[in-house]
Design a protein around this motif. Structure first.
Motif, PDB file in Angstrom:
ATOM      1  N   GLU A  46     -18.826  -9.348  -7.977  1.00 12.37           N
ATOM      2  CA  GLU A  46     -18.793  -8.541  -9.198  1.00 12.37           C
ATOM      3  C   GLU A  46     -17.688  -7.490  -9.130  1.00 12.37           C
ATOM      4  O   GLU A  46     -16.997  -7.233 -10.127  1.00 12.37           O
ATOM      5  CB  GLU A  46     -20.150  -7.878  -9.432  1.00 12.37           C
ATOM      6  N   ALA A  47     -17.483  -6.893  -7.965  1.00  9.98           N
ATOM      7  CA  ALA A  47     -16.419  -5.896  -7.803  1.00  9.98           C
ATOM      8  C   ALA A  47     -15.035  -6.533  -7.965  1.00  9.98           C
ATOM      9  O   ALA A  47     -14.145  -5.954  -8.598  1.00  9.98           O
ATOM     10  CB  ALA A  47     -16.538  -5.221  -6.440  1.00  9.98           C
ATOM     11  N   VAL A  48     -14.856  -7.723  -7.416  1.00  6.12           N
ATOM     12  CA  VAL A  48     -13.582  -8.429  -7.560  1.00  6.12           C
ATOM     13  C   VAL A  48     -13.348  -8.796  -9.024  1.00  6.12           C
ATOM     14  O   VAL A  48     -12.250  -8.613  -9.551  1.00  6.12           O
ATOM     15  CB  VAL A  48     -13.550  -9.690  -6.665  1.00  6.12           C
ATOM     16  N   TYR A  49     -14.365  -9.287  -9.687  1.00  3.88           N
ATOM     17  CA  TYR A  49     -14.252  -9.631 -11.104  1.00  3.88           C
ATOM     18  C   TYR A  49     -13.868  -8.394 -11.912  1.00  3.88           C
ATOM     19  O   TYR A  49     -12.972  -8.440 -12.760  1.00  3.88           O
ATOM     20  CB  TYR A  49     -15.574 -10.218 -11.615  1.00  3.88           C
ATOM     21  N   GLU A  50     -14.546  -7.285 -11.663  1.00  2.79           N
ATOM     22  CA  GLU A  50     -14.284  -6.049 -12.402  1.00  2.79           C
ATOM     23  C   GLU A  50     -12.866  -5.555 -12.146  1.00  2.79           C
ATOM     24  O   GLU A  50     -12.182  -5.089 -13.069  1.00  2.79           O
ATOM     25  CB  GLU A  50     -15.302  -4.972 -12.023  1.00  2.79           C
ATOM     26  N   ALA A  51     -12.395  -5.648 -10.922  1.00  6.09           N
ATOM     27  CA  ALA A  51     -11.017  -5.242 -10.603  1.00  6.09           C
ATOM     28  C   ALA A  51     -10.022  -6.101 -11.378  1.00  6.09           C
ATOM     29  O   ALA A  51      -9.034  -5.584 -11.923  1.00  6.09           O
ATOM     30  CB  ALA A  51     -10.766  -5.338  -9.104  1.00  6.09           C
ATOM     31  N   GLY A  52     -10.269  -7.394 -11.455  1.00  6.23           N
ATOM     32  CA  GLY A  52      -9.393  -8.280 -12.221  1.00  6.23           C
ATOM     33  C   GLY A  52      -9.436  -7.989 -13.708  1.00  6.23           C
ATOM     34  O   GLY A  52      -8.406  -8.003 -14.388  1.00  6.23           O
ATOM     35  N   ARG A  53     -10.610  -7.705 -14.210  1.00  6.09           N
ATOM     36  CA  ARG A  53     -10.759  -7.369 -15.634  1.00  6.09           C
ATOM     37  C   ARG A  53      -9.990  -6.098 -15.974  1.00  6.09           C
ATOM     38  O   ARG A  53      -9.284  -6.024 -16.973  1.00  6.09           O
ATOM     39  CB  ARG A  53     -12.245  -7.215 -15.977  1.00  6.09           C
ATOM     40  N   ARG A  54     -10.112  -5.109 -15.115  1.00  4.95           N
ATOM     41  CA  ARG A  54      -9.399  -3.846 -15.344  1.00  4.95           C
ATOM     42  C   ARG A  54      -7.889  -4.027 -15.240  1.00  4.95           C
ATOM     43  O   ARG A  54      -7.128  -3.450 -16.017  1.00  4.95           O
ATOM     44  CB  ARG A  54      -9.865  -2.782 -14.356  1.00  4.95           C
ATOM     45  N   ALA A  55      -7.445  -4.831 -14.287  1.00  9.54           N
ATOM     46  CA  ALA A  55      -6.011  -5.089 -14.132  1.00  9.54           C
ATOM     47  C   ALA A  55      -5.470  -5.784 -15.375  1.00  9.54           C
ATOM     48  O   ALA A  55      -4.387  -5.448 -15.862  1.00  9.54           O
ATOM     49  CB  ALA A  55      -5.756  -5.935 -12.887  1.00  9.54           C
ATOM     50  N   GLU A  56      -6.211  -6.750 -15.911  1.00  9.32           N
ATOM     51  CA  GLU A  56      -5.796  -7.449 -17.128  1.00  9.32           C
ATOM     52  C   GLU A  56      -5.715  -6.479 -18.299  1.00  9.32           C
ATOM     53  O   GLU A  56      -4.767  -6.505 -19.079  1.00  9.32           O
ATOM     54  CB  GLU A  56      -6.765  -8.585 -17.443  1.00  9.32           C
ATOM     55  N   PHE A  57      -6.689  -5.597 -18.420  1.00  5.23           N
ATOM     56  CA  PHE A  57      -6.689  -4.594 -19.484  1.00  5.23           C
ATOM     57  C   PHE A  57      -5.466  -3.698 -19.372  1.00  5.23           C
ATOM     58  O   PHE A  57      -4.787  -3.428 -20.360  1.00  5.23           O
ATOM     59  CB  PHE A  57      -7.978  -3.763 -19.438  1.00  5.23           C
ATOM     60  N   LEU A  58      -5.161  -3.244 -18.151  1.00  6.39           N
ATOM     61  CA  LEU A  58      -4.000  -2.376 -17.965  1.00  6.39           C
ATOM     62  C   LEU A  58      -2.695  -3.098 -18.304  1.00  6.39           C
ATOM     63  O   LEU A  58      -1.779  -2.500 -18.866  1.00  6.39           O
ATOM     64  CB  LEU A  58      -3.956  -1.843 -16.534  1.00  6.39           C
ATOM     65  N   CYS A  59      -2.606  -4.373 -17.999  1.00  3.81           N
ATOM     66  CA  CYS A  59      -1.418  -5.163 -18.358  1.00  3.81           C
ATOM     67  C   CYS A  59      -1.285  -5.264 -19.871  1.00  3.81           C
ATOM     68  O   CYS A  59      -0.187  -5.131 -20.410  1.00  3.81           O
ATOM     69  CB  CYS A  59      -1.489  -6.556 -17.750  1.00  3.81           C
ATOM     70  N   GLN A  60      -2.399  -5.485 -20.565  1.00  9.52           N
ATOM     71  CA  GLN A  60      -2.367  -5.582 -22.023  1.00  9.52           C
ATOM     72  C   GLN A  60      -1.953  -4.260 -22.646  1.00  9.52           C
ATOM     73  O   GLN A  60      -1.148  -4.228 -23.575  1.00  9.52           O
ATOM     74  CB  GLN A  60      -3.735  -6.020 -22.552  1.00  9.52           C
ATOM     75  N   VAL A  61      -2.489  -3.161 -22.134  1.00 13.17           N
ATOM     76  CA  VAL A  61      -2.133  -1.837 -22.647  1.00 13.17           C
ATOM     77  C   VAL A  61      -0.650  -1.572 -22.396  1.00 13.17           C
ATOM     78  O   VAL A  61       0.060  -1.054 -23.271  1.00 13.17           O
ATOM     79  CB  VAL A  61      -3.008  -0.737 -22.003  1.00 13.17           C
ATOM     80  N   SER A  62      -0.158  -1.936 -21.226  1.00 15.00           N
ATOM     81  CA  SER A  62       1.246  -1.737 -20.883  1.00 15.00           C
ATOM     82  C   SER A  62       2.152  -2.536 -21.823  1.00 15.00           C
ATOM     83  O   SER A  62       3.146  -2.011 -22.328  1.00 15.00           O
ATOM     84  CB  SER A  62       1.491  -2.154 -19.433  1.00 15.00           C
ATOM     85  N   HIS A  63       1.797  -3.797 -22.086  1.00 13.25           N
ATOM     86  CA  HIS A  63       2.595  -4.626 -22.998  1.00 13.25           C
ATOM     87  C   HIS A  63       2.554  -4.073 -24.424  1.00 13.25           C
ATOM     88  O   HIS A  63       3.563  -4.077 -25.111  1.00 13.25           O
ATOM     89  CB  HIS A  63       2.133  -6.075 -22.966  1.00 13.25           C
ATOM     90  N   LEU A  64       1.403  -3.604 -24.841  1.00 13.56           N
ATOM     91  CA  LEU A  64       1.260  -3.034 -26.174  1.00 13.56           C
ATOM     92  C   LEU A  64       2.119  -1.786 -26.285  1.00 13.56           C
ATOM     93  O   LEU A  64       2.828  -1.589 -27.268  1.00 13.56           O
ATOM     94  CB  LEU A  64      -0.209  -2.709 -26.463  1.00 13.56           C
ATOM     95  N   SER A  65       2.077  -0.954 -25.268  1.00 15.48           N
ATOM     96  CA  SER A  65       2.868   0.276 -25.257  1.00 15.48           C
ATOM     97  C   SER A  65       4.359  -0.031 -25.320  1.00 15.48           C
ATOM     98  O   SER A  65       5.108   0.636 -26.026  1.00 15.48           O
ATOM     99  CB  SER A  65       2.548   1.091 -24.000  1.00 15.48           C
TER     100      SER A  65
END
Length: 69
Positions: A46-65
């Protein structure tokens, strides 16, 4: 996510969840093999999944920015 960041996160999760000091092979059965409870394995996954989910979110925010500027 860079390999070094990914390795750091995975090792941190192993240390926090299982108490494993390193994921490096040490060529010793008592250092390289560990008994794990299913609930601690679930917690780590679950911790690994959550880390991946957060990393994906940060990538999306970065691309949007970047597309806004």
């Amino acid at each position: 996510m860079s390999n070094s960041i990914r390795e750091f996160l995975v090792e941190q999760i192993a240390m926090e969840t299982f108490g494993i000091e390193t994921l490096d092979t040490r060529d010793s059965a008592h250092l390289d093999f560990h008994d794990l409870s299913v609930w601690s394995l679930k917690e780590a996954l679950e911790a690994v999944y959550e880390a991946g989910r957060r990393a994906e979110f940060l990538c999306q925010v970065s691309h949007l920015s970047q597309s806004i500027h």
